[in-house]
Design a protein around this motif. Structure first.
Motif, short mmCIF file in Angstrom:
data_model
loop_
_atom_site.label_atom_id
_atom_site.label_comp_id
_atom_site.label_asym_id
_atom_site.label_seq_id
_atom_site.Cartn_x
_atom_site.Cartn_y
_atom_site.Cartn_z
N UNK A 48 0.82 -1.21 0.00
CA UNK A 48 0.00 0.00 0.00
C UNK A 48 0.86 1.26 0.00
N UNK A 49 1.90 1.27 0.80
CA UNK A 49 2.74 2.46 0.86
C UNK A 49 3.55 2.61 -0.42
N UNK A 50 3.95 1.50 -1.05
CA UNK A 50 4.65 1.58 -2.33
C UNK A 50 3.77 2.28 -3.37
N UNK A 51 2.49 1.92 -3.40
CA UNK A 51 1.57 2.58 -4.33
C UNK A 51 1.45 4.06 -4.06
N UNK A 52 1.41 4.42 -2.78
CA UNK A 52 1.33 5.82 -2.39
C UNK A 52 2.59 6.57 -2.85
N UNK A 53 3.74 5.97 -2.60
CA UNK A 53 5.01 6.62 -2.97
C UNK A 53 5.16 6.73 -4.48
N UNK A 54 4.71 5.73 -5.20
CA UNK A 54 4.83 5.75 -6.66
C UNK A 54 4.06 6.92 -7.25
N UNK A 55 2.99 7.33 -6.55
CA UNK A 55 2.14 8.42 -7.02
C UNK A 55 2.17 9.60 -6.04
N UNK A 56 3.31 9.84 -5.43
CA UNK A 56 3.41 10.86 -4.38
C UNK A 56 2.99 12.24 -4.86
N UNK A 57 3.17 12.51 -6.15
CA UNK A 57 2.79 13.83 -6.69
C UNK A 57 1.32 14.13 -6.42
N UNK A 58 0.48 13.12 -6.42
CA UNK A 58 -0.97 13.31 -6.17
C UNK A 58 -1.26 13.79 -4.75
N UNK A 59 -0.36 13.50 -3.83
CA UNK A 59 -0.61 13.76 -2.42
C UNK A 59 0.10 15.01 -1.89
N UNK A 60 0.90 15.64 -2.72
CA UNK A 60 1.61 16.85 -2.29
C UNK A 60 0.68 18.04 -2.46
N UNK A 61 0.41 18.78 -1.38
CA UNK A 61 -0.47 19.94 -1.50
C UNK A 61 0.05 20.96 -2.51
N UNK A 62 -0.87 21.61 -3.18
CA UNK A 62 -0.51 22.57 -4.23
C UNK A 62 0.24 23.78 -3.67
N UNK A 63 0.05 24.08 -2.39
CA UNK A 63 0.68 25.26 -1.81
C UNK A 63 2.13 25.01 -1.41
N UNK A 64 2.64 23.79 -1.55
CA UNK A 64 4.05 23.52 -1.28
C UNK A 64 4.89 24.29 -2.30
N UNK A 65 5.97 24.86 -1.85
CA UNK A 65 6.95 25.53 -2.71
C UNK A 65 7.53 24.48 -3.66
N UNK A 66 7.87 24.85 -4.90
CA UNK A 66 8.47 23.88 -5.83
C UNK A 66 9.70 23.17 -5.26
N UNK A 67 10.50 23.88 -4.49
CA UNK A 67 11.69 23.29 -3.84
C UNK A 67 11.26 22.16 -2.91
#
Length: 181
Positions: A48-67
């Protein structure tokens, strides 16, 4: 593992809270280290966590700085490698997206170098990263330090630490160049 959410991620305090990218990756890192030490880790939790990590971009909030986003994505790639999923294509794509190595944290560069080490298709990126890092290291008789490069106010989201960056980079350089002094 009892705190893992149905999406494969982990929250801060209890199951059911929002899955946070860094917390999830850090928990996955702990699971990978536990497995390597011979502890029994439920395969369902790891998958389950591998699937989450593989698609981590989906879970990163939009307000995070690009860095911050790039740092999180690099850490996810490193932990995936620790769990047996080496994705050099995504590592190279992340470097290309950053444009310049200066747009990546030292820790992120270390994790990406670790992932790409030994991959013939990544030779050009490996050469650039090692040259970049070697030109920025401060060496003493007993230490090598890569200094702070965080230029934004989101270090709390990734528990930023200069010492951790030193360790990450040194681990990657040792893996890539095991005979180097």
């Amino acid at each position: 593992t009892s705190r893992q959410n149905p999406d494969g991620g982990f929250g801060l305090w209890r199951r059911g809270q929002r899955s946070w990218p860094f917390v999830t990756i850090h928990a996955a890192h702990a699971l990978a280290r536990a497995q390597k030490k011979g502890y029994k880790v439920p395969a369902t939790s790891v998958n389950k966590v591998k699937g989450h990590l593989k698609n981590i971009e989906r879970y990163i909030p939009s307000w995070y700085h690009p860095w911050t986003k790039r740092f999180v994505r690099a850490y996810a790639l490193y932990v995936r490698a620790q769990l047996g999923e080496i994705d050099t294509r995504k590592a190279r794509a992340l470097i290309a997206e950053a444009g310049k190595l200066e747009n990546l944290d030292f820790g992120a560069l270390g994790w990406l170098l670790y992932v790409m080490s030994g991959d013939p298709a990544s030779k050009a990126q490996i050469t650039k990263i090692t040259k970049f890092l070697n030109n920025r290291v401060t060496e003493t008789a007993g230490a090598a330090h890569f200094g702070a490069r965080q230029g934004y106010d989101q270090g709390y989201l990734i528990m930023h630490s200069d010492r951790r960056a030193d360790g990450i980079v040194l681990e990657a350089l040792i893996k890539d160049q095991p005979k180097s002094d």
